[in-house]
Design a protein around this motif. Structure first.
Motif, PDB file in Angstrom:
ATOM      1  N   LYS A 587       0.817  -1.219   0.000  1.00  0.00           N
ATOM      2  CA  LYS A 587       0.000   0.000   0.000  1.00  0.00           C
ATOM      3  C   LYS A 587       0.848   1.265   0.000  1.00  0.00           C
ATOM      4  O   LYS A 587       0.329   2.360   0.173  1.00  0.00           O
ATOM      5  CB  LYS A 587      -0.988   0.041   1.180  1.00  0.00           C
ATOM      6  N   SER A 599      -6.538   2.865  -0.704  1.00  0.00           N
ATOM      7  CA  SER A 599      -5.820   2.448  -1.896  1.00  0.00           C
ATOM      8  C   SER A 599      -6.800   2.215  -3.025  1.00  0.00           C
ATOM      9  O   SER A 599      -7.757   1.471  -2.887  1.00  0.00           O
ATOM     10  CB  SER A 599      -5.033   1.165  -1.612  1.00  0.00           C
ATOM     11  N   ASP A 604       0.398   1.707  -5.830  1.00  0.00           N
ATOM     12  CA  ASP A 604       0.213   2.838  -4.924  1.00  0.00           C
ATOM     13  C   ASP A 604       1.490   3.670  -4.830  1.00  0.00           C
ATOM     14  O   ASP A 604       2.537   3.276  -5.334  1.00  0.00           O
ATOM     15  CB  ASP A 604      -0.203   2.320  -3.548  1.00  0.00           C
TER      16      ASP A 604
END
Length: 762
Positions: A587, A599, A604
């Motif tokens: 993440k 997310s 990410d």
């Protein structure tokens, strides 16, 4: 005049210091801390009255007080100890009379000093602070000396002799001929109009320059002084009571009239000149040198500025080591500075582009500061519609305004937080250009691996298709203490694990022994396990190391290689959530102070699709040499426990025999005779199945079955695989003809002698 808008890279000492040891360096210890408390600038015939001192202080070891604890102090050539106390000397300064023994110091820090001659002292600690088991003693030796024509950097030398004091040489003065010395500490870059580095003119000795004096400062041709006045001249030290009477200029010459400079003072006099300079159209690029002269002032030339065309200087405060695969404060660069060489170099309304390697992502731009002639906008940072969103390897800086009339160079300073792909190391080079300057490069940081792997002893040699093969002991060491983290970052939890992944087709035969051998980190030894069909070893991190880098030992390693493994090195990869935080499942920086919210992207902020950080070689595969794969004459005899290979006899514990009107051979001994080693012959007692690996063939059979399996295909037989305690001595036997065919061998049966001759097919 054509302008060359070049960007110049300033190499700093901090930049060159990026070499470091792989993961860290220790702090050196010392027996004593030796230093001179003042470094004086003096004339070549000056008398020093003892206001400066050589200090020899206990550090790691307590000094003794016996004769053997004596050390020697020696002056350089051209300098002698004062045999009388100089005028104005501080209290406690002794007379160093050759042949005498004196006491220096006070209270519990006294020492006995033997004046060997006018250059050498022998010093022995005597005070109560020495030899008491503590390390708080300090010997202070007043430097009451006379210079006799000595010049340059003057050093006093400490020789430990038989004592515990450290030896060394220490600068106590710089001696210059003449009455004054001129220096410039910071040479400035200037354009058409600018201010050079401040000039300091200082007496070599007190009273060297006194009364009313005229000082002249001359610029090179095609340069002139720009609006200089009395406020640009500052008097200090022993000259503080004097006055700057007048300052006059005539093109490139500046004349300063000084009055009331004292002939006696406790301190040397000095003055500062702030040089305001203007260049005409024919001024030459390069150093701007000011020539100094005047009544009692020593002639000198000093460089105060570098005159140049438009451009930019790029530098970094220090080259920091950034750990690959991580995201935290340890992934931020030191301060990066973009500074104009000349005010107005950066063009308003344009962008400076900063580009990093493709294996780096920009997560944050912080510690932002803009000064001088330029105005610039800090790049926006955030997950949505921002200049910096953690997914790119670049960003831009917009120059909103620039004052060409300013005399102060524009300067932009910032730090960059980077996410480095886990398996990348080396220099992180920024390419900077735009806004009217040419593109240039600068190393701003160095990427280091989060871990290192090493073997104990030699690399392993593994046979393809063999089980339970011993592998070397190996170690996994984190780059810095705390690199192996026990949990994932804020907001996502999960335990941190170190993983060791083997190549496809290679498995851990069993769970190795795993233990921490350095550092105070801990692992969950009860949960060390094999995963991914035994191809991966998972090591849970229970506690992070805070004293020193954690080092993990992995021993009792056993590997199984199937037949699909290619010849060559067997390389393992180190990864896992404790090591690699910026893998796609982490993440990224979401739910940190930089990026908030959930997310929504496959990739990410700051993430890479790289799961492992370090690759290391456990060993390599080996194959038999061609000459070792065949034997020309292998002979077995029915009911005989002796067989021969090329005339050499071998013993068996079960003899060939006849069953169901077929001649049977023990599988293991027949395979051995064809140069199949024991580790290529596998017996599964639970299923009563044997497997033989020979070259490109895999042969298996199960007791009682009337077929063999060769490379996955069934080969029918008219009699079964046989095993019987009484008749075969629990050895597995197969009809000789079927076994020979399966192992790609030819046989001959001699009925008269009951001999079976086997020859590998060619």
């Amino acid at each position: 005049m054509k302008k060359n808008k070049a960007l110049k890279v300033l190499a700093t000492s901090a930049l060159l210091a990026s070499v470091a040891a792989p993961f860290g360096a220790g702090i050196a210890s010392a027996n004593s801390n030796n230093q001179v408390d003042k470094n004086l600038k003096v004339s070549t015939n000056a008398t020093l009255n003892g206001s400066s001192n050589l200090i020899v202080a206990e550090d790691d070891i307590d000094f003794g007080t016996t004769t053997s604890d004596t050390f020697r102090v020696t002056l350089p050539s051209g300098v002698t100890w004062n045999s009388t106390v100089p005028s104005g000397a501080p209290a406690g300064v002794p007379a160093y009379v050759p042949g005498s023994t004196i006491t220096i110091g006070a209270g519990d820090n006294t020492a006995s000093v033997k004046v060997v001659n006018d250059q050498v002292l022998e010093v022995r600690p005597t005070g109560a602070n020495f030899g008491d088991g503590e390390t708080d003693g300090k010997i202070t030796i007043p430097l009451s000396v006379k210079l006799n024509g000595a010049s340059g950097e003057l050093k006093v030398t400490v020789d430990r002799m038989d004592s515990t004091v450290d030896s060394g040489s220490y600068t106590f003065a710089v001696a210059n001929s003449g009455k004054t010395v001129a220096t410039v500490d910071d040479v400035k870059n200037i354009g058409k109009i600018g201010t050079g580095g401040k000039i300091r003119i200082e007496e070599n000795a007190t009273g060297a320059v006194s009364g009313n004096q005229t000082l002249k400062l001359k610029l090179p041709s095609n340069f002139e002084w720009n609006g200089m006045g009395t406020g640009d001249i500052t008097l200090g030290g022993g000259w503080a009571t004097g006055s700057v009477n007048t300052v006059t200029t005539s093109d490139n010459e500046l004349t300063v009239s000084l009055t009331g400079l004292p002939s006696t003072s406790d301190a040397r006099g000095y003055l500062y000149v702030t040089p305001k300079i203007k260049a005409d159209k024919d001024a030459a690029y390069g150093d701007v040198t000011v020539s100094i002269s005047g009544d009692s002032f020593s002639d000198a030339d000093v460089v105060v500025a570098k005159y140049g065309d438009y451009g930019v200087t790029l530098k970094v405060e220090s080259v920091e080591e950034l750990t690959a695969g991580k995201f935290d404060e340890n992934t931020k660069t030191a301060k990066i500075t973009i500074e104009e060489a000349t005010p107005g170099s950066l063009v308003a309304g344009r962008d400076i582009d900063v580009q990093f390697p493709s294996w780096v992502k920009v997560v944050d731009v912080s510690d932002w500061a803009v000064s001088g002639s330029v105005e610039a906008t800090k790049p926006s940072v955030g997950a949505t519609n921002s200049e910096v969103d953690g997914t790119d390897d670049n960003f831009s800086i917009n120059i909103t305004n620039n004052s060409t009339n300013s005399t102060i160079n524009g300067k932009i300073e910032f730090k960059v937080r980077l996410s480095v792909e886990a398996n990348k190391t080396g220099d992180i080079e920024a390419t900077v250009g735009g806004a009217g300057v040419e593109e240039q490069k600068l190393v701003v940081a160095k990427a280091i691996a989060p871990a290192a792997a090493s073997l104990e002893g030699e690399a392993g040699k593994f046979k393809i298709g063999a089980q339970d093969q011993a592998a070397p002991v190996f170690y996994i060491t984190e780059a810095k203490k705390g690199t192996f983290e026990k949990s994932q970052e804020t907001g996502f939890g999960g335990d941190g694990e170190i993983t060791v992944k083997l190549p496809t087709g290679v498995k851990f035969s069993k769970v190795p022994t795993v233990e921490v051998v350095e550092g105070d980190g801990t692992i969950d030894t009860s949960n060390v396990r094999r995963t991914n069909d035994d191809n991966v070893l998972s090591i849970p991190v229970k506690g992070e190391s805070i004293t020193k880098p954690m080092k993990i030992k992995v021993s009792n390693v056993s590997l199984t290689l199937d037949r699909t493994v290619a010849e060559g090195p067997i390389q393992a990869k180190i990864g896992g959530s404790a090591v690699v935080e910026n893998y796609t499942t982490s993440k990224g920086w979401i739910q940190t102070s930089i990026y908030t919210g959930g997310s929504s992207n496959a990739m990410d902020p700051g993430e890479f699709n790289t799961q492992n950080a370090v690759t290391f070689t456990l060993g390599s595969t080996v194959t038999p040499a061609p000459g070792d794969t065949t034997a020309s004459n292998i002979v077995f005899k029915l009911n005989s426990k002796t067989y021969t290979v090329d005339g050499k006899e071998f013993e068996m514990d079960a003899a060939p025999l006849v069953g169901w009107d077929r001649a049977y051979l023990p599988v293991r001994f027949a395979a051995n005779a064809l140069n199949v080693s024991d580790d290529q012959i596998i017996w599964d007692d639970k299923t009563s199945t044997f497997t033989v690996f020979k070259g490109d063939r895999v042969v298996s059979g199960k007791v009682g079955d009337k077929f063999l399996t060769v490379n996955g295909a069934k080969v029918p037989m008219d009699v079964p695989v046989w095993r019987n305690k009484a008749q075969t001595n629990d050895r597995v036997m197969v009809p000789i003809r079927y076994l020979a065919n399966a192992l790609n061998a030819n046989i001959e049966w001699n009925k008269e002698t009951s001999e079976i001759t086997i020859e590998a097919a060619k």
